[in-house]
Design a protein around this motif. Sequence first.
Motif, mmCIF file in Angstrom:
data_model
loop_
_atom_site.group_PDB
_atom_site.id
_atom_site.type_symbol
_atom_site.label_atom_id
_atom_site.label_comp_id
_atom_site.label_asym_id
_atom_site.label_seq_id
_atom_site.Cartn_x
_atom_site.Cartn_y
_atom_site.Cartn_z
ATOM 1 N N LEU A 154 0.816 -1.217 0.000
ATOM 2 C CA LEU A 154 0.000 0.000 0.000
ATOM 3 C C LEU A 154 0.851 1.269 0.000
ATOM 4 N N LYS A 155 1.931 1.269 0.771
ATOM 5 C CA LYS A 155 2.761 2.473 0.906
ATOM 6 C C LYS A 155 3.340 2.940 -0.427
ATOM 7 N N GLN A 156 3.604 1.996 -1.317
ATOM 8 C CA GLN A 156 4.211 2.398 -2.593
ATOM 9 C C GLN A 156 3.278 3.258 -3.449
ATOM 10 N N TYR A 157 1.989 3.317 -3.071
ATOM 11 C CA TYR A 157 1.025 4.097 -3.851
ATOM 12 C C TYR A 157 0.536 5.356 -3.134
ATOM 13 N N VAL A 158 1.052 5.631 -1.952
ATOM 14 C CA VAL A 158 0.604 6.792 -1.185
ATOM 15 C C VAL A 158 0.932 8.097 -1.904
ATOM 16 N N ASP A 159 2.003 8.124 -2.666
ATOM 17 C CA ASP A 159 2.380 9.342 -3.392
ATOM 18 C C ASP A 159 1.752 9.418 -4.779
ATOM 19 N N SER A 160 0.862 8.477 -5.095
ATOM 20 C CA SER A 160 0.152 8.512 -6.373
ATOM 21 C C SER A 160 -0.908 9.598 -6.323
ATOM 22 N N THR A 161 -1.710 9.681 -7.350
ATOM 23 C CA THR A 161 -2.785 10.672 -7.392
ATOM 24 C C THR A 161 -4.130 9.972 -7.541
ATOM 25 N N GLY A 162 -5.179 10.714 -7.258
ATOM 26 C CA GLY A 162 -6.537 10.257 -7.504
ATOM 27 C C GLY A 162 -6.962 9.085 -6.651
ATOM 28 N N SER A 163 -7.795 8.245 -7.264
ATOM 29 C CA SER A 163 -8.398 7.140 -6.507
ATOM 30 C C SER A 163 -7.370 6.100 -6.084
ATOM 31 N N LEU A 164 -6.298 5.925 -6.866
ATOM 32 C CA LEU A 164 -5.262 4.969 -6.465
ATOM 33 C C LEU A 164 -4.666 5.396 -5.126
ATOM 34 N N ARG A 165 -4.331 6.663 -4.990
ATOM 35 C CA ARG A 165 -3.795 7.178 -3.728
ATOM 36 C C ARG A 165 -4.819 7.015 -2.613
ATOM 37 N N ASN A 166 -6.054 7.405 -2.883
ATOM 38 C CA ASN A 166 -7.097 7.324 -1.854
ATOM 39 C C ASN A 166 -7.296 5.904 -1.352
ATOM 40 N N LEU A 167 -7.358 4.955 -2.258
ATOM 41 C CA LEU A 167 -7.557 3.565 -1.840
ATOM 42 C C LEU A 167 -6.343 3.023 -1.093
ATOM 43 N N ALA A 168 -5.140 3.463 -1.473
ATOM 44 C CA ALA A 168 -3.949 3.043 -0.738
ATOM 45 C C ALA A 168 -3.979 3.607 0.681
ATOM 46 N N VAL A 169 -4.343 4.876 0.814
ATOM 47 C CA VAL A 169 -4.412 5.497 2.142
ATOM 48 C C VAL A 169 -5.497 4.830 2.986
ATOM 49 N N TYR A 170 -6.674 4.606 2.404
ATOM 50 C CA TYR A 170 -7.742 3.930 3.152
ATOM 51 C C TYR A 170 -7.333 2.509 3.531
ATOM 52 N N GLY A 171 -6.601 1.841 2.649
ATOM 53 C CA GLY A 171 -6.099 0.513 2.973
ATOM 54 C C GLY A 171 -5.146 0.546 4.156
ATOM 55 N N LEU A 172 -4.282 1.554 4.190
ATOM 56 C CA LEU A 172 -3.372 1.698 5.330
ATOM 57 C C LEU A 172 -4.141 2.006 6.616
ATOM 58 N N ILE A 173 -5.148 2.858 6.518
ATOM 59 C CA ILE A 173 -5.970 3.167 7.696
ATOM 60 C C ILE A 173 -6.609 1.888 8.226
ATOM 61 N N ASP A 174 -7.163 1.080 7.331
ATOM 62 C CA ASP A 174 -7.766 -0.194 7.756
ATOM 63 C C ASP A 174 -6.723 -1.117 8.382
ATOM 64 N N LEU A 175 -5.558 -1.215 7.736
ATOM 65 C CA LEU A 175 -4.495 -2.078 8.246
ATOM 66 C C LEU A 175 -4.034 -1.622 9.613
ATOM 67 N N TYR A 176 -3.792 -0.327 9.769
ATOM 68 C CA TYR A 176 -3.326 0.178 11.057
ATOM 69 C C TYR A 176 -4.397 0.058 12.124
ATOM 70 N N GLY A 177 -5.640 0.235 11.730
ATOM 71 C CA GLY A 177 -6.736 0.036 12.686
ATOM 72 C C GLY A 177 -6.816 -1.415 13.148
ATOM 73 N N PHE A 178 -6.545 -2.331 12.218
ATOM 74 C CA PHE A 178 -6.591 -3.761 12.526
ATOM 75 C C PHE A 178 -5.415 -4.186 13.400
ATOM 76 N N THR A 179 -4.240 -3.645 13.075
ATOM 77 C CA THR A 179 -3.035 -4.091 13.792
ATOM 78 C C THR A 179 -2.740 -3.247 15.034
ATOM 79 N N GLY A 180 -3.436 -2.116 15.176
ATOM 80 C CA GLY A 180 -3.237 -1.267 16.341
ATOM 81 C C GLY A 180 -2.002 -0.459 16.188
#
Length: 180
Positions: A154-180
Motif C-alpha cells: 500500500l505504501k508504494q502508492y501513497v504518493d500517487s494521485t486520484g483514486s489509487l492514492r485514496n484507496l492506498a491510504v484507506y487501505g493503510l488506515i484499515d491495516l493500522y486500525g486492525f493491527t493497532g
Amino acid sequence: LRAIAARGDANFAASVKILKEMETHYPNDKEMVYNIGDWSFHDNDLGAAAEYLNKTLTIDPTHDRALQHLTWTYRDAGQYGRMLETAGKYVDVAKSSEAFELLAAAFSHTGKLDDGLSEFTGLRASYPGNGSVVRSSAGFYQQKGDYDSAEAGLKQYVDSTGSLRNLAVYGLIDLYGFTG
C-alpha cells in the motif's frame, strides 16, 4: 410500464409478477429476463434471481449487470464457490473496481487466500493503476497475517494521485486500525 410503476412503489414482487406475464409472450427478451432476476434479487428471492440471471447469461454471456447481480445473489445465498466462479467472469467482462472487489471477497469467503493473492498479483501487473486491485492484494496479505507485505504494497502508492492514492491510504488506515 406497469412493472416499472409497481416497482416504483418498492413492490418488487408485484413487478416480477407482471414481467412473468410478459415472459409468456417474449421468453427470450434479454432485458425483461434480466429485470425478473434483478428485481427478484432485490425482493430477496435468491432462487428466482439465480434462475433468471443465469437465463440472461445464456442469452448474453457478456451481460455485465447480470454477472454483477448473480455474484451478489451467490454471495447473499452463501454459495461462495459459485460466487467465485461468477465474479471471475464479471472481472473478465467489466474490469471494474466493483468486479475486482467482488472477486477478492469471493476468494476470501472460500478461504482461498493463496489463490486470491496469486490472481491479484497477476491483476496488479495487468491493471497497475487500479486501486481496488492494489487494496485487495494488500487485503490478502493482511488476512494471511503478513502485515509487513500488506503495508509495503500500500505504501508504494501513497504518493500517487486520484483514486489509487485514496484507496492506498484507506487501505493503510484499515491495516493500522486492525493491527493497532
